[in-house]
Design an enzyme around this catalytic site. Structure first.
Site, PDB file in Angstrom:
ATOM      1  CB  VAL A  34       3.418 -40.560 -22.447  1.00 39.20           C
ATOM      2  CG1 VAL A  34       2.320 -41.628 -22.365  1.00 39.20           C
ATOM      3  CG2 VAL A  34       3.518 -40.034 -23.864  1.00 39.20           C
ATOM      4  CB  SER A  72       9.570 -45.134 -21.531  1.00 39.48           C
ATOM      5  OG  SER A  72       8.638 -44.134 -21.200  1.00 39.48           O
ATOM      6  CB  ALA A  73       8.285 -43.905 -16.255  1.00 41.21           C
ATOM      7  CG  ASP A  74       5.820 -42.953 -21.489  1.00 43.53           C
ATOM      8  OD1 ASP A  74       5.963 -42.174 -20.518  1.00 43.53           O
ATOM      9  OD2 ASP A  74       6.046 -42.624 -22.665  1.00 43.53           O
ATOM     10  CE  LYS A 129       9.703 -39.462 -30.482  1.00 43.62           C
ATOM     11  NZ  LYS A 129       8.652 -39.564 -29.459  1.00 43.62           N
ATOM     12  CG  ASP A 159      17.059 -46.123 -21.056  1.00 41.25           C
ATOM     13  OD1 ASP A 159      16.029 -45.734 -20.476  1.00 41.25           O
ATOM     14  OD2 ASP A 159      17.763 -45.384 -21.770  1.00 41.25           O
ATOM     15  CE  LYS A 207      11.030 -36.243 -21.791  1.00 45.31           C
ATOM     16  NZ  LYS A 207      11.929 -36.868 -22.795  1.00 45.31           N
ATOM     17  CD  GLU A 221       3.640 -35.644 -25.036  1.00 47.61           C
ATOM     18  OE1 GLU A 221       4.562 -35.019 -24.477  1.00 47.61           O
ATOM     19  OE2 GLU A 221       3.799 -36.649 -25.747  1.00 47.61           O
TER      20      GLU A 221
END
Length: 299
Positions: free
Chosen positions: A102, A136-138, A155, A134, A82, A21
């Site tokens: 990612v 992540s789209a990951d 994380k 909320d 980003k 990435e």
């Protein structure tokens, strides 16, 4: 897409390629060290026997593998955006530069025919997501993208338990590398157990081949590689800094997608750079492991 000639040759010959990435270059590491570290990450892939393919958007065009000029552009440009999967089309239409998350990297790598991908930490479910939604789209991208992501878990600023539950729901397999505990980026053990683990790159590659045979190759896999022991943050320091950072974010009214960069900056300042050193160490280790898995898979 524009595929770098070295990457195209390797793919055509069936040799090992590892996607990388670019958000970590543009937004995740401090300047001017970010460019040097980006080159070191690529060298770690080469040391493991594979060809690195750093993914980014240049003038609206997805690049699979960057020459040095493009790498410098992503590392030093002040207008680099980003970009996740949902922004790819818009960015392409306006002809802008973008550093891939990612999710976006996995999407473009799979489209180019790359199966193995290395990063630092996977995105996940944020604390308080019950109210904010909320996430992540990951996670959802991995549920429909046939890549193996080598990472050091997620994380510790995220809700790790909820992230693992979402990965299970989305049918994304999670495998530990020489560990039965899910890592937490700066820490080797998040406190959450894993059901499956492998001891060697060949065993990880065997899981990939079995996935292909069984028709489950539409789903992603996560290979969770703990941070090297000598780079792990002191747990007491980590817990104190995290608690202070969360409290500071609450006082400052930081919400949503702004929480993660706020907390990462807080970690950098409160640990006097130790968190950045840990980040670099785990990314380099993941790049090397991803290369070894890719070599075994290509064989």
């Amino acid at each position: 897409m524009r595929v770098h000639p070295e990457v195209a040759d390797a793919l055509a010959a069936g040799r090992a390629v590892v996607a990388l990435e670019s958000t970590i270059i543009s937004h995740g590491l401090p300047r001017p060290d970010n460019l040097r570290i980006a080159r070191e990450i690529e060298e770690s892939v080469r040391a493991g026997g594979a060809v690195p393919a750093t993914v980014a958007i240049i003038d609206g065009e997805p690049h699979i593998g960057l020459d040095d000029e493009a790498l410098q552009r992503i590392a030093t440009g002040d207008t680099v955006i980003k970009v996740s999967v949902r922004e790819l089309a818009t960015l392409a239409a306006v002809g802008a530069d973008g550093a891939t998350t990612v999710a976006a990297t996995a999407h473009l790598a799979a489209a180019a025919g790359i199966t193995v991908f290395a990063t630092g930490g996977l995105g996940g479910v944020h604390r308080g997501a019950r109210d904010s939604y909320d996430e992540s789209a990951d996670l959802t991208v991995l549920s429909r993208t046939p890549v193996l992501v080598v990472c050091s878990g997620v994380k510790s600023i995220l809700d790790i338990g909820a992230t693992l539950e979402r990965l299970e729901t989305l049918s994304v397999g999670v495998i530990g590398y020489r560990t039965d505990r899910f890592p937490a980026f700066y820490l080797a053990d998040s406190g959450h157990p894993l059901d499956w683990w492998v001891q060697t790159p060949k065993q990880a590659a065997a899981v990939l081949r079995a996935r292909d045979r069984l028709g489950a190759d539409g789903y992603g896999l996560v290979l969770a590689n703990p941070i090297p022991a000598d780079a792990e943050l002191d747990r007491e320091l980590h817990d104190r800094v995290l608690a202070d950072g969360l409290a500071a974010a609450e006082v400052a009214g930081v919400r949503g997608k702004d929480v993660t960069p706020f907390l990462l900056d807080h970690f950098h300042r409160a640990t006097h750079g130790a968190s950045v050193a840990a980040n670099v160490a785990l990314v380099l280790a993941n790049a090397r492991l991803a290369a070894e898995v890719a070599v075994a898979y290509a064989a």
